[in-house]
Motif scaffolding. Structure first.
Motif, PDB file in Angstrom:
ATOM      1  N   ASP A  78      -2.024  -3.555 -10.879  1.00 13.71           N
ATOM      2  CA  ASP A  78      -1.955  -3.893 -12.092  1.00 13.71           C
ATOM      3  C   ASP A  78      -0.132  -4.703 -12.734  1.00 13.71           C
ATOM      4  N   GLY A  79       0.534  -4.683 -11.592  1.00 10.91           N
ATOM      5  CA  GLY A  79       1.629  -4.047 -12.730  1.00 10.91           C
ATOM      6  C   GLY A  79       2.270  -2.496 -12.909  1.00 10.91           C
ATOM      7  N   ASP A  80       1.554  -2.188 -13.544  1.00  9.90           N
ATOM      8  CA  ASP A  80       1.976  -0.667 -13.925  1.00  9.90           C
ATOM      9  C   ASP A  80       2.401   0.511 -12.373  1.00  9.90           C
ATOM     10  N   ASP A  81       3.476   0.713 -12.618  1.00 10.28           N
ATOM     11  CA  ASP A  81       3.719   1.980 -11.293  1.00 10.28           C
ATOM     12  C   ASP A  81       2.750   2.904 -11.630  1.00 10.28           C
ATOM     13  N   GLU A  82       2.513   3.320 -13.131  1.00 16.57           N
ATOM     14  CA  GLU A  82       1.764   4.862 -12.919  1.00 16.57           C
ATOM     15  C   GLU A  82       0.406   4.311 -11.702  1.00 16.57           C
ATOM     16  N   PHE A  83      -0.430   3.130 -12.265  1.00 19.10           N
ATOM     17  CA  PHE A  83      -1.457   2.692 -11.172  1.00 19.10           C
ATOM     18  C   PHE A  83      -1.079   2.333  -9.977  1.00 19.10           C
ATOM     19  N   ASP A  91      -1.543   4.549  -4.267  1.00 14.34           N
ATOM     20  CA  ASP A  91      -0.949   5.524  -3.384  1.00 14.34           C
ATOM     21  C   ASP A  91      -1.837   7.212  -3.027  1.00 14.34           C
ATOM     22  N   GLU A  92      -2.400   7.720  -4.084  1.00 15.52           N
ATOM     23  CA  GLU A  92      -3.398   8.808  -4.033  1.00 15.52           C
ATOM     24  C   GLU A  92      -4.335   9.066  -3.507  1.00 15.52           C
ATOM     25  N   GLU A 138      -7.342   4.008  21.522  1.00 13.39           N
ATOM     26  CA  GLU A 138      -8.640   3.673  21.148  1.00 13.39           C
ATOM     27  C   GLU A 138      -9.252   4.708  20.798  1.00 13.39           C
ATOM     28  N   ARG A 139      -8.941   5.609  19.884  1.00 11.63           N
ATOM     29  CA  ARG A 139      -9.526   6.547  19.393  1.00 11.63           C
ATOM     30  C   ARG A 139      -9.068   6.410  18.059  1.00 11.63           C
ATOM     31  N   GLY A 140     -10.070   6.472  17.300  1.00 10.53           N
ATOM     32  CA  GLY A 140      -9.300   6.708  15.842  1.00 10.53           C
ATOM     33  C   GLY A 140      -9.450   5.303  14.722  1.00 10.53           C
ATOM     34  N   PHE A 141      -9.394   5.078  13.707  1.00  8.06           N
ATOM     35  CA  PHE A 141      -9.862   4.040  13.309  1.00  8.06           C
ATOM     36  C   PHE A 141      -8.275   3.440  12.960  1.00  8.06           C
ATOM     37  N   VAL A 142      -7.967   1.650  13.521  1.00 13.63           N
ATOM     38  CA  VAL A 142      -7.135   1.102  12.957  1.00 13.63           C
ATOM     39  C   VAL A 142      -7.179   0.293  11.661  1.00 13.63           C
ATOM     40  N   GLN A 143      -6.056   0.339  10.828  1.00  9.20           N
ATOM     41  CA  GLN A 143      -6.093   0.563   9.729  1.00  9.20           C
ATOM     42  C   GLN A 143      -5.258  -1.098   9.816  1.00  9.20           C
ATOM     43  N   THR A 144      -5.840  -1.413   8.491  1.00  9.82           N
ATOM     44  CA  THR A 144      -5.821  -3.400   8.014  1.00  9.82           C
ATOM     45  C   THR A 144      -5.552  -3.240   7.036  1.00  9.82           C
ATOM     46  N   VAL A 145      -4.493  -3.222   6.274  1.00  7.83           N
ATOM     47  CA  VAL A 145      -4.267  -3.249   4.727  1.00  7.83           C
ATOM     48  C   VAL A 145      -4.517  -4.770   3.753  1.00  7.83           C
ATOM     49  N   LEU A 146      -4.738  -5.213   2.605  1.00  8.34           N
ATOM     50  CA  LEU A 146      -4.493  -6.211   1.783  1.00  8.34           C
ATOM     51  C   LEU A 146      -3.834  -5.610   0.748  1.00  8.34           C
ATOM     52  N   ARG A 147      -2.586  -5.245   0.378  1.00  5.72           N
ATOM     53  CA  ARG A 147      -1.673  -4.785  -0.238  1.00  5.72           C
ATOM     54  C   ARG A 147      -1.193  -5.850  -1.973  1.00  5.72           C
TER      55      ARG A 147
END
Length: 732
Positions: A39-44, A49-50, A66-75
């Motif tokens: 939302d544009g708030d640095d604290e948010f 991130d936490e 082929e082990r674990g989870f492949v990460q796909t992120v929309l930030r």
């Protein structure tokens, strides 16, 4: 007929356990899709991130392919089109069947007047939600209607629980097979009119993750959605108490197959088990911790050519057992007083006979250097089970299932015991398995030992055609005593294909306890009557003091003062003299000597008076030391006592161990999980052992003698000395 019972020692997969998409250690191959709306708030942004720090640790990508989870992120999408394009380009809807899919959404959100839930994007106009807001359920349904068999969606947004009304309608469009065959679960972190959980959800998720790593005690590689939500609820409650909050906590808004493990939920507490022996022998085998200790030079091995005490000690007893399991059919009873080493010698025989153990490079060298006549033939023990806390049905099922036989469905379904008896009769009548060796340890710890003998062990020898097989098959649950059963006659079987090795505690002959015994001594007499030609081996004979002295010498080898051979030899002689025939007391005494300078205790008359009191005296000494380490004695006693009241194989940690301890103590134990962890890291951990039951790690006293002592310990809240002297009866 042979195909009806399969191979001896065969074990099946648990019903409902994931079959595909996992490797041999249970690590899932999956995709983690993350959608975060800022939302544009640095604290948010810091709060997000936490959250992602925990999410990406729980559903992490492993270093191996082929082990674990492949990460796909929309930030930080700005407008609805950004999210819609992401759903297309990420391929979320086309996730493969055997690929676990986890979607994590965190955003501000709201519920429109229609009841639909929307994510609030920077470009969202609250007056035009339908056009500018992102319908949350479009992301949810994209995941649920993918090809993935196991799906988990977590929605952390304002009013996240508001997705449920619309979602209940949308899921009707899913193919029936999706909910019938897969695990599809959606969790909302907030209720109606509740703001998004920012830093609070990061704390809750981290707390649940850490709790499952230790106190949860779940041994499976994957969790059920029910276990996951329960851990989140516990974590929320802890946060509410610590910060005086009233958070409702996460809840599932859609779920299927609540109690089935899902590859979308890796278990943080899973530790791939090191398989020492095959499952059919595991209940009576040595653990890898025990074996690794005895292979260490600190255990007294003089050189790499020395196999160590475990492999070379108690030679006469071990020779007799090795000879029996490789010899002709028959019954051998291994008996002795409490803590005289019955289970240890049986475990050694079972372990050293196991093909998996023998094939391990870790152990092969020590086995090859052990006295040859004490090493059983490879594969000579087929099945080994413990009768501890088992009744006849549980015991016969344990034996039959490990042999690979099945119940006889022609018998009445209401009489499962008879079904197993007839199934075992057919197994032995088939004859293709050859001579089978079955080990049953801890018969004296069974719920109804006499019934176990009458309805399980006597029929086994009848089916196996051994020398004591000339009797009719007893009717399960009949009131006849064992002598009555033994006196019944029938033509003996022509085949002789069973060796039965039984471990049972008894009083030492010639002692007052043996003369008056109606329990343990009586059980031994019942066995002798049921199997009149059985051989008997005692573990508490006259040579036991020499064995204990050698055992203590090995245990003291790792002490700082052990190079003083004269002092170490003197310590071993004195301990062996004072502990009588108890290997348990010898081990506890040796541990206390190792933690001190040795010489100081050997010159302390008070220590020897405690040693003369047996297990109780040694326990009092260790309690005093732990109390000096900033652990409350009354709480420690309550926590230890709680394990002595567990049924089955022990008591699970989770919520149960603290609750039982608090009941015994009659007050709340603050930070109970932390204190249990400290207890397990203290010297008192030697009084406990652990096992696995129903996919949980369970804890119990390391010996039945310790369990009896703890159950009779003074009232919680008093010191040991305030409750009276318990050494009479429980210490020796």
């Amino acid at each position: 007929m042979h195909e009806d019972h399969g191979g001896i020692g065969s074990v099946g997969r648990r019903p409902g356990e994931p079959e595909r998409g996992t490797d041999e250690e249970g690590a899932a191959s999956g995709s983690l899709v993350i959608v975060t709306v800022e939302d544009g708030d640095d604290e948010f942004a810091k709060v997000i991130d936490e959250q992602l720090s925990v999410v990406t640790e729980w559903w992490r990508k492993e270093s191996e392919p082929e082990r674990g989870f492949v990460q796909t992120v929309l930030r930080s999408p700005e407008k609805r089109r950004d999210v819609e394009d992401f759903l297309y380009t990420s391929g979320i809807r086309e996730t493969e069947r055997d690929e676990a899919l986890v979607v994590y959404i965190t955003s501000h959100g709201c519920v429109g007047t229609s009841g639909r839930h929307f994510l609030r994007l920077p470009d969202t106009d609250l007056e035009r939600l339908a056009a500018t807001g992102m319908p949350t359920n479009e992301i949810v349904i994209a995941a649920l209607d993918s090809r993935a068999r196991d799906v988990l969606v977590i929605v952390n947004a304002c009013e996240a629980g508001g997705i449920d009304v619309e979602l209940r309608t949308l899921v009707r469009d899913l193919a029936e097979a999706r909910t019938r065959e897969g695990t599809l679960n959606v969790v909302a972190t907030t209720a109606a009119r509740a703001p998004v959980l920012g830093r609070e959800f990061a704390v809750v998720l981290r707390s649940a993750y850490e709790w499952l790593r230790e106190a949860g005690g779940i041994t499976r590689p994957h969790l059920t959605i029910s276990e996951f939500v329960s851990a989140l609820e516990e974590a929320t409650e802890r946060l509410n108490l610590e910060r005086n909050l009233q958070l409702a906590g996460p809840r599932p808004v859609f779920h299927s197959r609540l109690t089935i493990p899902t590859s979308a939920l890796p278990n943080p507490g899973h530790r791939p088990a090191r398989q020492v022996v095959t499952p059919a022998r595991a209940e009576v085998s040595a653990t890898h911790e025990e074996l690794d200790y005895w292979l260490d030079r600190a255990s007294g091995r003089a050189s790499s050519d020395d196999p160590g005490w475990y492999f070379s000690g108690r030679q006469e007893l071990n020779r007799l057992l090795a000879e029996f399991v490789s010899g002709p059919p028959g019954v051998l009873i291994v008996t002795g007083t409490a803590a005289s080493g019955k289970s240890a010698v049986l475990a050694r025989t079972v372990t050293l006979s196991d093909p998996t153990f023998r094939a391990s490079p870790r152990y092969a060298d020590a086995v090859s250097k052990a006295p040859a006549d004490t090493v059983p033939d490879e594969g000579s023990v087929h099945v080994a089970v413990s009768a501890r806390n088992r009744g006849p049905l549980s015991l016969i099922e344990a034996i039959g299932s490990r042999l690979g036989c099945v119940r006889d469905g022609e018998q009445p379904a209401t009489n499962a015991l008879r079904q197993w008896q007839e199934g075992l009769r057919r197994f032995f009548a088939d004859g293709t398995a050859g001579t089978v060796t079955i080990v049953v340890d801890g018969l004296d710890e069974a719920h109804d030992a006499a019934a176990c003998v009458r309805d399980v062990l006597v029929p086994l020898t009848s089916f196996g055609g051994g020398p004591d097989s000339g009797r009719k098959l007893p009717i399960p649950g009949q009131g006849a005593g064992l002598r009555t059963v033994a006196a019944q006659s029938a033509p003996p079987s022509e085949s002789q294909n069973l060796r039965l090795l039984i471990g049972v505690r008894s009083s030492r002959p010639g002692t007052p306890a043996a003369v008056t015994a109606s329990g343990l001594g009586g059980l031994l007499r019942e066995l002798q009557a049921a199997f009149p030609t059985a051989r008997e081996v005692r573990t508490d004979g006259e040579g036991v003091r020499t064995d204990i002295e050698a055992y203590v010498t090995a245990l003291l080898a790792g002490a700082d003062w052990a190079p003083d051979h004269e002092l170490a030899a003197r310590a071993a002689r004195l301990v062996a003299r004072h502990v009588e025939r108890s290997f348990l007391d010898a081990r506890l005494a040796a541990q206390q000597l190792r933690r001190t300078g040795g010489a100081s205790l050997l010159e302390d008359p008070l220590w020897f008076s405690q040693l003369d009191k047996g297990t109780v005296g040694l326990f009092e000494k260790d309690l005093e030391e732990v109390a000096n380490e900033d652990l409350r004695m009354d709480e420690v006693v309550a926590l230890l006592r709680a394990t002595a009241f567990g049924l089955g194989q022990g008591i699970p940690w989770a919520q149960l161990w603290p609750a039982v301890a608090e009941t015994l103590l009659e007050r709340r134990i603050e930070h109970a999980d932390e204190k249990i962890g400290r207890l397990l890291a203290s010297r008192l951990a030697g009084y406990l052992t652990h096992d696995t039951e129903d996919d949980r790690v369970v804890y119990r006293p390391a010996h039945d003698k310790l369990g009896a002592m703890l159950r009779r310990w003074p009232q919680a809240g008093s010191t040991p000395h305030q409750g009276g002297d318990l050494s009479n009866g429980s210490g020796r």
